[in-house]
Motif scaffolding. Structure first.
Motif, short mmCIF file in Angstrom:
data_model
loop_
_atom_site.label_atom_id
_atom_site.label_comp_id
_atom_site.label_asym_id
_atom_site.label_seq_id
_atom_site.Cartn_x
_atom_site.Cartn_y
_atom_site.Cartn_z
N ALA A 98 84.29 -36.87 12.71
CA ALA A 98 84.31 -37.94 13.72
C ALA A 98 85.45 -38.90 13.43
O ALA A 98 86.18 -39.31 14.34
CB ALA A 98 82.97 -38.66 13.74
N LEU A 99 85.62 -39.25 12.15
CA LEU A 99 86.69 -40.19 11.77
C LEU A 99 88.08 -39.59 12.01
O LEU A 99 89.03 -40.30 12.27
CB LEU A 99 86.54 -40.61 10.30
N MET A 100 88.15 -38.26 11.92
CA MET A 100 89.43 -37.56 12.13
C MET A 100 89.65 -37.25 13.62
O MET A 100 90.57 -36.52 13.98
CB MET A 100 89.46 -36.22 11.35
N ASN A 101 88.75 -37.75 14.48
CA ASN A 101 88.83 -37.51 15.93
C ASN A 101 88.78 -36.03 16.31
O ASN A 101 89.45 -35.61 17.24
CB ASN A 101 90.12 -38.11 16.53
N SER A 102 88.01 -35.24 15.55
CA SER A 102 87.98 -33.81 15.91
C SER A 102 86.64 -33.39 16.53
O SER A 102 86.31 -32.21 16.53
CB SER A 102 88.34 -32.95 14.70
N LEU A 103 85.89 -34.38 17.06
CA LEU A 103 84.61 -34.02 17.68
C LEU A 103 84.66 -34.12 19.21
O LEU A 103 83.63 -34.17 19.86
CB LEU A 103 83.48 -34.89 17.13
N GLY A 104 85.86 -34.16 19.75
CA GLY A 104 85.99 -34.19 21.22
C GLY A 104 85.88 -35.60 21.78
O GLY A 104 85.83 -36.58 21.03
N PRO A 105 85.77 -35.69 23.12
CA PRO A 105 85.81 -37.00 23.77
C PRO A 105 84.57 -37.86 23.54
O PRO A 105 84.64 -39.08 23.68
CB PRO A 105 85.94 -36.65 25.26
N ASP A 106 83.44 -37.23 23.19
CA ASP A 106 82.21 -38.02 22.98
C ASP A 106 81.62 -37.72 21.59
O ASP A 106 80.58 -37.06 21.47
CB ASP A 106 81.19 -37.71 24.09
N PRO A 107 82.29 -38.20 20.52
CA PRO A 107 81.84 -37.84 19.17
C PRO A 107 80.42 -38.31 18.85
O PRO A 107 79.69 -37.62 18.14
CB PRO A 107 82.86 -38.54 18.25
N GLY A 108 80.02 -39.45 19.45
CA GLY A 108 78.68 -39.98 19.20
C GLY A 108 77.61 -38.98 19.64
O GLY A 108 76.67 -38.68 18.91
N LYS A 109 77.80 -38.42 20.83
CA LYS A 109 76.81 -37.46 21.36
C LYS A 109 76.80 -36.18 20.51
O LYS A 109 75.74 -35.62 20.24
CB LYS A 109 77.11 -37.16 22.82
N VAL A 110 78.01 -35.75 20.09
CA VAL A 110 78.08 -34.54 19.26
C VAL A 110 77.32 -34.78 17.95
O VAL A 110 76.55 -33.93 17.49
CB VAL A 110 79.56 -34.15 18.98
N LEU A 111 77.51 -35.97 17.37
CA LEU A 111 76.81 -36.29 16.11
C LEU A 111 75.29 -36.27 16.31
O LEU A 111 74.56 -35.70 15.50
CB LEU A 111 77.24 -37.66 15.60
N VAL A 112 74.84 -36.88 17.42
CA VAL A 112 73.39 -36.93 17.70
C VAL A 112 72.85 -35.50 17.84
O VAL A 112 71.82 -35.15 17.25
CB VAL A 112 73.10 -37.78 18.97
N ASP A 113 73.58 -34.67 18.59
CA ASP A 113 73.14 -33.27 18.80
C ASP A 113 73.08 -32.52 17.47
O ASP A 113 72.10 -31.82 17.19
CB ASP A 113 74.10 -32.54 19.75
#
Ligand code: HEM
Length: 206
Positions: A25-40
């Motif tokens: 997430a810090l490296m911006n490699s989780l796409g446009p909505d990193p928060g949602k990816v983290l939750v999932d």
């Protein structure tokens, strides 16, 4: 303490994922909505850890190795840690800590109520997972900890509600959960090592 290396290995294997996702997430490699990816990912991590925790007893019965049981409690506590992170991620990235939105959210996403019930169940198990509670609750402790199967059902229902259109991945978790549940039925549990023993014996004879 028995199996120290195994215990530390399990600790590292469970701790490394959230740290790696945070790094991504810090490296911006989780796409446009990193928060949602983290939750999932944390939600899925919770479900997978629940299934892994539940497989420790059958694995011990099947293999006779006590190491499975030595890490069972640790895995259960990791499952709880993941769900706390999943819930915190939801509060921070989806709700934005705007609690006034909670009512609207619950009517828009009713699966959250199912998740919340699962969370309360995991909280009850985590709080009573120590030896003191085990001694104090006696036989009631075992009964309480059978709640884990209800929690698994709630977790699966929660996920099913979210992924309705794509059941492939969900079916795998549901199948593993069903197998684990069947393995816990006492007559099945008693029979499996004997069946395996017979197989091993006939294989050696051949
Ligand atoms: C208060 C408790 C909970 C809340 C607020 C919550 C909330 C959420 C939210 C907002 C999502 C993402 C939905 C989306 O993608 O649109 C999600 C996904 C998920 N949650 Fe939960 N959840 C909770 C408890 C649980 C529990 C107890 C489990 C497992 C035992 C769990 C497992 C999952 C799974 C497997 C997913 C789907 C992940 C994916 O699609 O890859 N959650 N949850």
């Amino acid at each position: 303490m028995r199996f120290p290396v195994w215990r530390v290995g399990v600790f590292i294997a469970a701790a490394v994922w959230p740290l790696f996702w945070l790094y991504e997430a810090l490296m911006n490699s989780l796409g446009p909505d990193p928060g949602k990816v983290l939750v999932d990912r944390l939600g899925l991590g919770t479900l997978i850890l629940l299934l892994i925790t539940l497989s420790m007893t059958p694995l011990q019965k099947l293999t006779g190795w006590a190491g499975w049981i030595a890490v069972r409690r640790q895995l259960g506590l990791w499952c709880f840690t993941y769900v706390v992170l999943h819930l915190s991620g939801y509060a921070a990235f989806i709700l934005g800590f705007d609690w006034s939105q909670l009512g609207v959210e619950l009517s828009k996403r009713p699966y959250i109520i199912v998740g919340a019930l699962g969370f309360l169940g995991l909280l009850a198990l985590a709080v009573t997972s120590n030896r003191y509670s085990q001694r104090r609750l006696g036989v009631r402790w075992k009964k309480l900890h059978r709640l884990v199967y209800l929690i698994l059902g709630l977790g699966l229902l929660h996920m099913l509600w979210i992924v309705r259109a794509d059941l492939k991945e969900w079916s795998i978790y549901a199948f593993i959960g069903a197998v684990l549940l069947i393995l816990r039925v006492p007559p099945v549990m008693r029979r499996i090592p004997r069946l395996l023993g017979r197989k091993v014996a006939s294989a050696t004879k051949a």
